[in-house]
Design a protein around this motif. Structure first.
Motif, short mmCIF file in Angstrom:
data_model
loop_
_atom_site.label_atom_id
_atom_site.label_comp_id
_atom_site.label_asym_id
_atom_site.label_seq_id
_atom_site.Cartn_x
_atom_site.Cartn_y
_atom_site.Cartn_z
N ILE A 306 0.84 -1.19 0.00
CA ILE A 306 0.00 0.00 0.00
C ILE A 306 0.88 1.25 0.00
O ILE A 306 1.69 1.45 0.91
CB ILE A 306 -0.94 0.01 1.22
N LYS A 307 0.75 2.05 -1.05
CA LYS A 307 1.61 3.23 -1.17
C LYS A 307 0.90 4.50 -0.67
O LYS A 307 1.53 5.46 -0.31
CB LYS A 307 2.01 3.45 -2.64
N VAL A 320 -2.11 0.63 -4.58
CA VAL A 320 -1.30 -0.55 -4.25
C VAL A 320 -0.32 -0.82 -5.38
O VAL A 320 -0.72 -0.94 -6.55
CB VAL A 320 -2.21 -1.78 -4.04
N GLU A 321 0.97 -0.92 -5.01
CA GLU A 321 1.98 -1.23 -6.02
C GLU A 321 2.21 -2.73 -6.04
O GLU A 321 2.58 -3.33 -5.03
CB GLU A 321 3.29 -0.49 -5.72
N ILE A 322 1.94 -3.34 -7.22
CA ILE A 322 2.20 -4.77 -7.34
C ILE A 322 3.53 -4.94 -8.04
O ILE A 322 4.18 -3.96 -8.41
CB ILE A 322 1.06 -5.50 -8.10
N SER A 323 3.97 -6.17 -8.23
CA SER A 323 5.31 -6.38 -8.77
C SER A 323 5.43 -5.76 -10.15
O SER A 323 4.46 -5.66 -10.90
CB SER A 323 5.60 -7.88 -8.83
N GLY A 324 6.62 -5.35 -10.47
CA GLY A 324 6.86 -4.71 -11.76
C GLY A 324 6.56 -3.23 -11.72
O GLY A 324 6.56 -2.56 -12.76
N GLY A 325 6.26 -2.69 -10.56
CA GLY A 325 6.03 -1.26 -10.44
C GLY A 325 4.67 -0.81 -10.91
O GLY A 325 4.41 0.38 -11.04
N VAL A 340 -8.46 -1.45 9.58
CA VAL A 340 -8.02 -0.39 8.66
C VAL A 340 -6.67 -0.80 8.07
O VAL A 340 -5.74 -1.13 8.80
CB VAL A 340 -7.87 0.95 9.42
N PRO A 341 -6.56 -0.85 6.75
CA PRO A 341 -5.27 -1.18 6.14
C PRO A 341 -4.23 -0.15 6.53
O PRO A 341 -4.55 1.02 6.68
CB PRO A 341 -5.56 -1.13 4.64
N GLU A 342 -3.01 -0.62 6.67
CA GLU A 342 -1.95 0.32 7.07
C GLU A 342 -1.06 0.65 5.90
O GLU A 342 -0.80 -0.19 5.04
CB GLU A 342 -1.12 -0.30 8.20
N LEU A 343 -0.57 1.87 5.92
CA LEU A 343 0.35 2.32 4.89
C LEU A 343 1.61 1.46 4.91
O LEU A 343 2.06 1.08 5.97
CB LEU A 343 0.69 3.80 5.16
N ALA A 344 2.13 1.15 3.74
CA ALA A 344 3.37 0.40 3.57
C ALA A 344 3.24 -1.07 3.95
O ALA A 344 4.22 -1.80 3.90
CB ALA A 344 4.53 1.05 4.34
#
Lengths: 361, 267
Positions: A306-307, A320-325, A340-344
């Motif tokens: 999570i960015k 959300v950054e998945i593989s390959g950018g 709550v989702p957390e950053l990073a």
């Protein structure tokens, strides 16, 4: 029941040699609320002006109830028109504005009074008949413009971005009201807008225009669920558009093109097109796999980090950054499982193959 | 500091207004002068000079000026609206050149115009035309640029969507002109017409070449009179014509002219 009210046959229009509308074919059935939707410069207003008669097509034919209109001047077309800036006659009262069309046709005074009353009641403006437009709010002026256009009972009402000068609250209320008025009158509405939400909210059918041609037309839901091209997917609603290639391994699989090894995606829509170049995944159809047992049906699993988290109130928007950018935008309900989702933090995303839509370019 | 500035600001306004109005006030005061010298004694005054205005000597020129100014206002009003309509609304070919041509009289001094008109009429053998017909024609040439310009500005500000809305409501071209275009440009046209009236009514440099002896407009009569005598009748004439012009402006404003135009709205 479905007589065709308006028909555009291979209609083209160029201004100073620059084509604005290219070979447009469109049928608008009687009683339908049709939106012509597109970004500015797509040719939608030009199309409306050609139907109204203010622009003459460079080629092709415009027919109203089967009759070619190319030689009919705008004042003889019996079409109502509502403008973005209302275009009310400032030197006339509300009643005189609304009665103008009938007066020009030589209708008797008493008949005009009856029709004006009815028109004002249908837009809920009775009681303001003696006012001048200047003394009205923007929303009221727009209602007067609407009443004025419907008072002579035109066969078709053309609306050119009629709500875009109103503030958001009023605009949303007017959407519902416009739709109700249209249903009550059973009149064909052709509604030009660049606001996809507006078009989605009101229309029986949406015609998406882009660069002078129809990119796609259909019911709002089907356009949203099955965008035909990358442009439509991008323009209607929010979407993640990802570069993909059809997989040699057979239908049902796509290769997500990333820098490293290709990621395999399952899609239920691969059979539809031969030249697959991208796919579309709506942000709300991506799930967070916080409880893998429940989400067993989501056959596509992607890990990511999570960015960014944007709180939209009812929803959270995650980047959300998945593989390959590659970045995916994900919408989840704020109160989801109380967690709550957390950053990073690392998350697994689940996507139903039904939701991986295939686009041609 | 800001008090000083405010004071200076108001002082400047008062000075400017005084500078503009004082001469007028002096003229008004002089018109009540009890002696035949142009003086003002506050506790001794008379209406006698105004009584003199009713003599033919003043009444005839006044009526002639009113007649000419009225005709000039009507003619230049009609021509100006037609010209502006062709130039701005229909955008006929060469409309820019047409506008420039209509405005060109503004660049010629009135005295030169006067001489030119007299010479022109003599050369083509229409000396008989001098007098009222020549005055009307010359004043129309003089007033037309203003009327055309004002009508053109009103038309240029006219929202084309109003016209299109009327058209979609079934109004023919004639109906749109009658019910939409003309009412919308009326304030501009009326101010142009008022201006034309005033221009004609007050004109001296052009009229001086064109009047016939014994059949002169009011300003020319005043000039002639001034050459031989200076007495309070002059002041009375000026006050009366000032009052007349103000009445004309007031009347036109009542029918939606000047102030509506100045304040940028219709009604």
């Amino acid at each position: 029941m479905n007589n065709i009210d308006i028909e555009l046959v291979s209609v083209s229009k160029s201004f100073a040699g620059i084509p604005v509308v290219k070979d447009l074919n469109l049928k608008i059935p009687q009683g339908e609320f049709v939106s012509i939707l597109g970004p500015s410069g797509c040719g939608k207003t030009t199309t409306l002006n050609m139907i109204a008669g203010f622009n003459t097509p460079s080629a092709g034919d415009i027919r109203v109830r089967g009759k070619s209109q190319n030689r009919v001047p705008p004042e003889r077309r019996n079409l109502g028109l509502v403008f973005q800036n209302y275009a009310l006659f400032p030197h006339m009262t509300v009643a005189e504005n609304v009665g103008f069309g009938l007066r020009m046709r030589g209708t008797s005074r008493s008949d005009i009074a009856v029709a004006v009353d009815a028109a004002l009641r249908s837009v809920r403006l009775d009681g303001l008949a003696a006012r001048y437009p200047k003394a009205l709010s923007g929303g009221q002026q727009q209602r007067v413009a609407l009443a004025r256009a419907i008072a002579p009972r035109p066969s078709v009402l053309l609306l050119d971005e009629p709500l875009s000068n109103l503030d958001l609250k009023l605009r949303e209320a007017m959407r519902i009201e416009l739709k109700e008025i249209q249903e009550q009158l059973g009149m064909t509405f052709v509604y030009v807008t660049h606001d996809q939400e507006e078009a989605m909210a009101m229309s029986d059918r949406i015609v998406v225009m882009w660069q002078g041609v129809i990119a796609q037309q259909g019911e709002p839901v089907s356009i949203y669920r099955n965008p035909a091209t990358r442009f439509v997917a991008d323009f209607i609603g929010r979407s993640n558009i990802l570069p993909v290639k059809a997989r040699n391994g057979g239908p049902g699989f796509l290769d997500l093109l990333v820098d490293g090894t290709p990621i395999v995606l399952r899609s239920s829509h691969t059979g539809r097109s031969t030249s697959v170049a991208s796919c579309c995944i709506r942000p709300e159809s991506i799930a967070l796999m916080t409880d893998p047992a429940i989400q067993a049906g989501l056959q596509n699993r992607l890990d990511g980090v999570i960015k960014r988290i944007v709180n939209l109130g009812a929803q959270l928007e995650l980047l959300v950054e998945i593989s390959g950018g590659l970045n995916l935008t994900v919408l989840v309900r704020s109160g989801l499982s109380g967690r709550v989702p957390e950053l990073a933090s690392t998350v697994t995303l689940g996507i139903d193959p039904q939701e991986v839509l295939v686009l041609s370019d | 500091m800001s008090h000083v500035l405010t004071f200076l600001f108001w002082l400047a306004i008062v000075l400017v207004l005084t500078f503009i109005t004082l001469p007028l006030l002096v003229v008004v005061a002089a018109s009540f002068s009890p002696t035949s010298a142009v003086t003002f004694v506050p506790w001794e005054w008379t209406f006698d000079w105004y009584g003199d205005l009713l003599a033919d000597r003043w009444l005839q020129p006044f009526l002639l000026s009113v007649k000419i100014a009225t005709l000039v206002a009507i003619i230049s009003g009609v021509l100006g609206v037609l010209a502006a309509y062709a130039i701005v609304y229909e955008r006929v070919p060469g409309s820019d050149a047409l506008m420039a041509g209509l405005l060109s009289p503004l660049s010629v001094p009135q005295i030169v115009k006067g001489v030119a008109i007299v010479l022109f009429l003599s050369i083509i053998g229409l000396q008989g035309f001098l007098g009222t017909p020549a005055l009307i024609a010359a004043h129309v040439v003089l007033a037309l640029p203003f009327v055309t310009r004002m009508a053109a500005t009103s038309l240029a500000n006219f929202d084309g969507n109003l016209d299109r809305a009327a058209q979609s409501l079934g109004a023919s071209k004639r109906q749109r002109l009658q019910h939409i275009v003309l009412p919308m440009i009326k304030p501009g046209v009326l101010s142009g017409v008022t201006l034309a009236f005033i221009i004609s009514f007050n004109n001296i440099p052009l009229s001086v070449f064109l009047v016939r002896p014994g059949d002169t407009t009011l300003p020319i009569t005043v000039i002639n009179y001034l050459e031989y005598s200076l007495d309070p009748v002059m002041a009375a004439v000026n006050v009366a014509s000032m009052a007349f012009i103000l009445t004309v402006i007031f009347l036109f404003e009542k029918i939606g002219g000047f102030s509506a135009q100045l304040h940028g709205g219709s009604k």
